[in-house]
Motif scaffolding. Structure first.
Motif, PDB file in Angstrom:
ATOM      1  N   GLU A 276       0.826  -1.208   0.000  1.00 13.25           N
ATOM      2  CA  GLU A 276       0.000   0.000   0.000  1.00 13.25           C
ATOM      3  C   GLU A 276       0.864   1.263   0.000  1.00 13.25           C
ATOM      4  O   GLU A 276       0.458   2.308  -0.499  1.00 13.25           O
ATOM      5  CB  GLU A 276      -0.920  -0.019   1.226  1.00 13.25           C
ATOM      6  CG  GLU A 276      -2.062   0.949   1.191  1.00 13.25           C
ATOM      7  CD  GLU A 276      -3.033   0.702   0.056  1.00 13.25           C
ATOM      8  OE1 GLU A 276      -3.279   1.657  -0.707  1.00 13.25           O
ATOM      9  OE2 GLU A 276      -3.549  -0.423  -0.088  1.00 13.25           O
ATOM     10  N   LEU A 277       2.064   1.151   0.545  1.00  8.15           N
ATOM     11  CA  LEU A 277       2.970   2.303   0.618  1.00  8.15           C
ATOM     12  C   LEU A 277       3.202   2.930  -0.764  1.00  8.15           C
ATOM     13  O   LEU A 277       3.288   4.137  -0.903  1.00  8.15           O
ATOM     14  CB  LEU A 277       4.307   1.865   1.231  1.00  8.15           C
ATOM     15  CG  LEU A 277       5.362   2.931   1.487  1.00  8.15           C
ATOM     16  CD1 LEU A 277       4.858   3.988   2.466  1.00  8.15           C
ATOM     17  CD2 LEU A 277       6.632   2.288   2.017  1.00  8.15           C
ATOM     18  N   PHE A 278       3.305   2.075  -1.767  1.00 11.13           N
ATOM     19  CA  PHE A 278       3.628   2.579  -3.107  1.00 11.13           C
ATOM     20  C   PHE A 278       2.432   2.647  -4.041  1.00 11.13           C
ATOM     21  O   PHE A 278       2.585   2.921  -5.226  1.00 11.13           O
ATOM     22  CB  PHE A 278       4.743   1.714  -3.726  1.00 11.13           C
ATOM     23  CG  PHE A 278       6.033   1.817  -2.958  1.00 11.13           C
ATOM     24  CD1 PHE A 278       6.767   2.996  -2.975  1.00 11.13           C
ATOM     25  CD2 PHE A 278       6.491   0.755  -2.198  1.00 11.13           C
ATOM     26  CE1 PHE A 278       7.931   3.109  -2.250  1.00 11.13           C
ATOM     27  CE2 PHE A 278       7.666   0.855  -1.473  1.00 11.13           C
ATOM     28  CZ  PHE A 278       8.386   2.035  -1.498  1.00 11.13           C
ATOM     29  N   GLU A 279       1.242   2.381  -3.530  1.00 12.56           N
ATOM     30  CA  GLU A 279       0.057   2.508  -4.372  1.00 12.56           C
ATOM     31  C   GLU A 279      -0.398   3.967  -4.421  1.00 12.56           C
ATOM     32  O   GLU A 279      -0.322   4.673  -3.415  1.00 12.56           O
ATOM     33  CB  GLU A 279      -1.102   1.681  -3.794  1.00 12.56           C
ATOM     34  CG  GLU A 279      -0.884   0.176  -3.835  1.00 12.56           C
ATOM     35  CD  GLU A 279      -0.837  -0.372  -5.245  1.00 12.56           C
ATOM     36  OE1 GLU A 279      -1.398   0.234  -6.161  1.00 12.56           O
ATOM     37  OE2 GLU A 279      -0.203  -1.435  -5.407  1.00 12.56           O
TER      38      GLU A 279
END
Lengths: 337, 326
Positions: A311-314
């Motif tokens: 989710e960090l890079f979404e």
């Protein structure tokens, strides 16, 4: 409105109150991080406006947004999950207390920089005019404190110059953080600022939800009929501090007490009983129901998983874009999912 | 292909995209009746009308904030900030809103938004109107920062920026508007965002540049060729996302690099690019990477003083000689 509508409006106000009370408790237990700005005392404003706005009307507000999220239709479970920073939150735990939204419900956030969403609201209305969504009004809330910042003045001016269908709503709870209106604003009535832009304006009482409904639906009709912006100053009061870290040295306990006696939930309850719309027993049942909804929301949020590492890079970008983590290019590209 | 100036290439890209897609519109100071302060939107108002070429008050917060709101409703606004120096007035909307809304609301908000702004000095506009602060904007994840160095790229990149669903800051160097080049006439000619490009091939030294410094680097490369040094010029074209692949590929052959930018050296594009060269190709380094940049002063009004502060073709030439000969 039929009896069912009255009861559900009452229940909504109680749910908002209970969710905020539980949030304060969860904050003190360290389950909610960051800042937490409670809406307690102002429920009649969001419930009143939420119950008369139409589906095509866009809602956009500042950081005191939990009440607005619920009145816009976001399930309290989802609101609570966001407060706890969980995967099932409306912003998947990446927004937090101040950044809640649901575009499908036409609720456009949840904005944390004081007043910055005001020009954005003008842009939302511009979008509707451009696309000939003739019946749509953008309803933009902000506090009394936000009316002293440049964003407010540029946004109001643009809305008037371009005749945009915006209902500007100042939720005047009489303090910008700890500074009273009298110490921060050159004019004592916020509505007077609209005069400088040749804009229709009015100051209304905001502790009685029936009164908010009556005035706001009249003003929304005017905007739909005549077009252009309108500023409503709605007088309200927050019982709690600006945020959870507020020592409240700036106001007397008696002042808070006086307003609490004019509690929006109490006023509405007395009205419903006096008008024989509902009995005390029926309203007690609504209170119990609100209690249950709140408890279920907390249980749901606690059980919801933390967002995964992915989710960090979404959602950094819509389009696939190379991403780096600690100096290394990751194989996977950030993109929509 | 047609030969045209950078100004015409940008104007053509805007015009074609507005013809192609009704949701594209322009808003900004003097973009309409006036025809654009740099004449990029000349003739647009008469052709597309006041609803699609919107003159705004001189209020950058309203311009960028309003464009963000319109983009959220599915439109594709091209907001023009007369110069990037005025972007500081709209900094909150660029940094705290445009760059963050998509992420912060977990993908619910989309911002198909382009902010156009001119950058660069050399026109005796004084310290407040002559800055090249491009690197500052490249600092923020969520924003794309694009700045072309040739007319063809200006057209292809701007068209891609307008069609992109991400917010793009499109930086034009005002002193490049008169530069001419061959530009594809294809209405769907697109150059990818976030991709660097080799503008001149060579095996002896890598010159990394973008925007105006690409033109300067190409001139320096011609001078170097006369000395028997073949320079490869890599044009970054986008500062974010930053594509280092062609830079590293080139550096692994040349083992020497100069990074040229018009902005200040400290915390600038050259700092970032050279750090990445050391990180990604340390074993290939034969000489310290040289940075060519603006002298660290607010730009003065006096023309001679101003040129003294700005990076020149000769600075790139000398820096390249230095990394080649040590």
């Amino acid at each position: 409105m039929d009896k069912k509508d009255y009861l559900s409006l009452y229940q909504e106000m109680v749910v908002i109150r209970r969710i905020e009370e539980r949030s304060a408790e969860l904050y003190q237990r360290g389950k909610i991080g960051g800042f937490l700005h409670l809406y307690i005392g102002q429920e009649a404003v969001c419930a009143g406006i939420g119950s008369v706005r139409q589906a095509q009307d866009r809602i956009i507000t500042a950081y005191r947004d939990h009440g607005w999220a619920i009145s816009a239709g976001i399930d309290p479970k989802i609101v609570m999950a966001e407060l706890l920073g969980k995967q099932d939150g409306c912003s998947r735990g990446k927004g937090g207390s101040m950044h809640m939204a649901d575009v499908d419900l036409n609720f456009w956030g949840g904005h944390a920089i004081v007043g910055a969403h005001i020009p954005i609201a003008a842009g939302l209305a511009l979008g509707d005019v451009y696309q000939k969504n003739d019946e749509a009004v953008t309803i933009c809330m902000f506090g009394d404190g936000a009316t002293n910042i440049g964003f407010f003045h540029e946004g109001l001016n643009l809305s008037k110059v371009w005749n945009l269908p915006v209902l500007w709503v100042c939720e005047n709870n009489q303090y910008g953080m700890g500074t009273s209106v009298g110490r921060a604003s050159a004019v004592s009535e916020i509505r007077q600022k609209a005069e400088g832009y040749g804009m229709r304006n009015e100051r209304i009482e905001g502790m009685d939800v029936m009164n908010v409904r009556k005035d706001v639906s009249r003003v929304l009709d005017t905007i739909r009929k005549e077009g252009g912006p309108y500023l409503l100053e709605i007088m309200t009061y927050r019982y709690r501090g600006h945020s959870m870290g507020d020592p409240e040295r700036y106001r007397a306990k008696e002042e808070v007490k006086k307003w609490e006696e004019e509690d929006p939930i109490g006023i509405f309850r007395r009205y419903l009983v006096a008008e024989k719309i509902a009995t005390e027993a029926e309203l007690d049942t609504q209170d119990d129901e609100a209690e249950k909804i709140t408890e279920e929301a907390v249980q749901f949020a606690e059980a919801s998983p933390n967002p995964g590492k992915d989710e960090l890079f979404e959602h950094i970008y819509v389009e696939p874009t190379p991403i780096e983590y600690r100096g290394y290019k990751l194989e996977k590209e950030s993109e929509e999912n | 292909m047609a030969r045209m100036t950078m100004r015409e290439a940008i104007s053509r890209a805007l015009w074609e995209e507005m013809e192609r897609d009704e949701s594209v519109f322009i808003m900004g100071e003097e973009v309409g009746v006036w025809g654009g302060t740099y004449a990029v939107t000349k003739g647009f108002y008469d052709h597309f009308g006041p609803d699609r070429v919107k003159d705004t008050p001189i209020a950058e917060t309203a311009i960028v904030g309003g464009a963000i709101g319109a983009a959220l409703t599915g439109l594709r606004p091209v907001a023009e900030l007369m110069t990037i120096n005025f972007a500081f007035v709209a900094m909150d909307h660029i940094v705290n809103e445009a760059a963050k809304l998509h992420y912060m609301f977990a993908g619910q908000f989309k911002l198909p938004l382009v902010i156009r702004a001119t950058s660069g000095g050399g026109r005796q506009l004084g310290a407040t109107h002559s800055q090249t602060p491009d690197a500052i904007f490249a600092h923020f994840p969520g924003l794309k920062v694009v700045s072309p160095g040739t007319p063809a790229d200006a057209k292809g990149l701007l068209k891609s920026a307008i069609r992109s669903d991400d917010p793009v800051l499109f930086i034009e160097n005002a002193t490049l508007y008169q530069v001419k080049g061959e530009v594809p006439e294809d209405k769907d000619y697109l150059e990818p965002l976030g991709k660097s490009k080799v503008q001149r091939e060579g095996d002896d030294v890598t010159i990394v540049a973008y925007s105006k410094m690409v033109q300067a680097a190409l001139q320096a490369a011609d001078m170097l060729a006369e000395d028997g040094i073949e320079a490869e010029v890599v044009d970054l074209r986008s500062l974010r996302p930053l594509d280092m692949d062609p830079v590293i590929a080139s550096f692994k052959r040349t083992n020497r690099a100069v990074v040229a930018e018009e902005g200040w050296r400290s915390f600038g594009v050259g700092s970032e690019v050279s750090a990445r060269i050391y990180e990604l190709a340390f074993d290939y380094v034969d000489a310290p990477v040289k940075r060519v940049a603006q002298a660290e002063v607010p730009l003065p009004y006096n023309a001679d003083l101003e040129q003294l502060a700005l990076p020149q073709v000769e600075d790139i030439y000398l820096a390249a000689k230095e990394v080649v000969y040590g």
